[in-house]
Design an enzyme around this catalytic site. Structure first.
Site, PDB file in Angstrom:
ATOM      1  N   HIS A   1       0.811  -1.226   0.000  1.00 48.11           N
ATOM      2  CA  HIS A   1       0.000   0.000   0.000  1.00 48.11           C
ATOM      3  C   HIS A   1       0.842   1.272   0.000  1.00 48.11           C
ATOM      4  O   HIS A   1       0.352   2.336   0.382  1.00 48.11           O
ATOM      5  CB  HIS A   1      -0.955  -0.003   1.207  1.00 48.11           C
ATOM      6  CG  HIS A   1      -2.035  -1.044   1.108  1.00 48.11           C
ATOM      7  ND1 HIS A   1      -2.849  -1.401   2.168  1.00 48.11           N
ATOM      8  CD2 HIS A   1      -2.443  -1.810   0.065  1.00 48.11           C
ATOM      9  CE1 HIS A   1      -3.702  -2.344   1.777  1.00 48.11           C
ATOM     10  NE2 HIS A   1      -3.465  -2.609   0.511  1.00 48.11           N
TER      11      HIS A   1
ATOM     12  N   CYS B   1       2.519  13.613  -6.949  1.00 45.56           N
ATOM     13  CA  CYS B   1       1.429  14.537  -7.264  1.00 45.56           C
ATOM     14  C   CYS B   1       0.199  13.765  -7.707  1.00 45.56           C
ATOM     15  O   CYS B   1       0.292  12.634  -8.185  1.00 45.56           O
ATOM     16  CB  CYS B   1       1.859  15.600  -8.270  1.00 45.56           C
ATOM     17  SG  CYS B   1       1.967  15.052  -9.963  1.00 45.56           S
TER      18      CYS B   1
ATOM     19  N   CYS C   1       4.357  19.982 -12.377  1.00 46.12           N
ATOM     20  CA  CYS C   1       3.134  20.192 -13.169  1.00 46.12           C
ATOM     21  C   CYS C   1       2.076  21.032 -12.448  1.00 46.12           C
ATOM     22  O   CYS C   1       1.035  21.332 -13.024  1.00 46.12           O
ATOM     23  CB  CYS C   1       2.545  18.845 -13.585  1.00 46.12           C
ATOM     24  SG  CYS C   1       1.846  17.933 -12.197  1.00 46.12           S
TER      25      CYS C   1
ATOM     26  N   GLY D   1      -1.759  -9.400  12.525  1.00 52.68           N
ATOM     27  CA  GLY D   1      -2.291  -8.057  12.806  1.00 52.68           C
ATOM     28  C   GLY D   1      -3.068  -7.446  11.660  1.00 52.68           C
ATOM     29  O   GLY D   1      -3.042  -6.239  11.473  1.00 52.68           O
TER      30      GLY D   1
END
Ligand code: OAD
Length: 259
Positions: free
Chosen positions: A134, A142, A164, A201
């Site tokens: 993840h 960005c 950008c 977990g």
């Protein structure tokens, strides 16, 4: 294992003998971790209520592209808060135990859903990189084009991409977004090839990570869950080590490799 770990968790928890002997002789082991392994480092898990400033919000409602588009400032500030929590936290004995396992087992693969980098700070990833499904909260990119950004002007919140001009966001996977394909493939391969798979977990609810223990089960691996609470995986796991990973994992490592 550090002396500190032993002092914090002096009580030896009984680990099943069958698991000890299987782990002693295993050459390929994979472990998937979730937010629960970092709970004892003071990082809140996703599915327990938030406290303080953020008590009004549910993480699932903040960790989405739609939430960022609707209220970029709120989402940026939530991640800033989490980034600071992580920066001030330390790896706990559970993280350290997994780093010790990597040193003992040549074919050890660590897969994490966590974005906190605490596994690497505990010493994991020296022999094989930690697979981050993840992303990582310390990296920034960005929103529009994914440009990686090392530093930014804090004058605006969120700041803008120097290349950008689009808004900056954390380089983590949000709900509705795809996982990095190479990381996912590597995790899938490790789950399908291992003799023992640990699910530690994690609520085992969020796909595709939740399928990894199933891939391991179907390939004939022994599946071990480490969690104080039941999850959808519990009935299928061969061993359920019910308790906090900061106690159980050090105990497991001491039982398997007493010297
Ligand atoms: P969750 O918050 O869903 O689940 C945490 C799990 O850790 C629960 O099953 C708890 O019982 C368990 N737990 C709590 N304390 C523990 C301890 N001391 N030792 C061991 N286990 C403990 O977190 P994840 O399963 O990691 O994704 O969530 C998966 C993904 O959903 C996250 O990566 C995040 C999330 O929302 C994104 O942001 C895309």
């Amino acid at each position: 294992m550090s002396d500190q770990a032993d002092k914090r968790y002096p009580r030896e928890i009984e680990i099943p003998g069958e698991l000890i002997s299987q782990l002693r002789s295993a050459s390929k082991v994979a472990a998937l971790t979730g937010a629960g392994i970092s709970a004892e480092s003071g990082i809140p898990t996703f599915r327990e209520a938030q406290t303080g400033l953020w008590a009004r919000y549910r993480p699932e409602e903040l960790a989405t592209p739609g939430a960022f588009q609707m209220n970029p400032r709120l989402v940026w500030e939530w991640y800033t808060w989490r980034r600071e929590l992580v920066a001030n936290a330390s790896p706990n004995p559970g993280h350290l135990a997994l780093a010790a396992m990597e040193q003992r087992i040549a074919g050890f693969t660590l897969i994490t859903q966590n974005v906190d980098g605490l596994h690497q700070r505990a010493g994991s990833g020296e022999r094989a990189p930690v697979i981050e499904l993840h992303g990582n909260i310390q990296r920034i990119k960005c929103f529009d084009r994914g440009h990686q950004v090392e530093s930014w002007e804090a004058a605006e919140i969120p700041p803008c991409c120097p290349t950008c001009g689009s808004l900056l966001r954390p380089d983590v996977v949000w709900f509705g977004e795809s996982l990095p394909p190479q990381a996912l493939q590597a995790a899938w391969d490790a789950a399908g090839a291992c003799e023992i798979f640990f699910s530690i977990g994690t609520s085992a609810l969020v796909e595709p990570a939740a399928s990894l223990p199933i891939v391991a089960l179907q390939a004939g691996a022994l599946v071990v869950e480490v969690n104080p609470h039941e999850t959808p995986l519990t009935p299928s796991a061969h061993f359920n080590l019910q308790g906090p990973s900061g106690q159980l994992l050090p105990s497991l490592v001491r039982s398997v490799w007493p010297n």
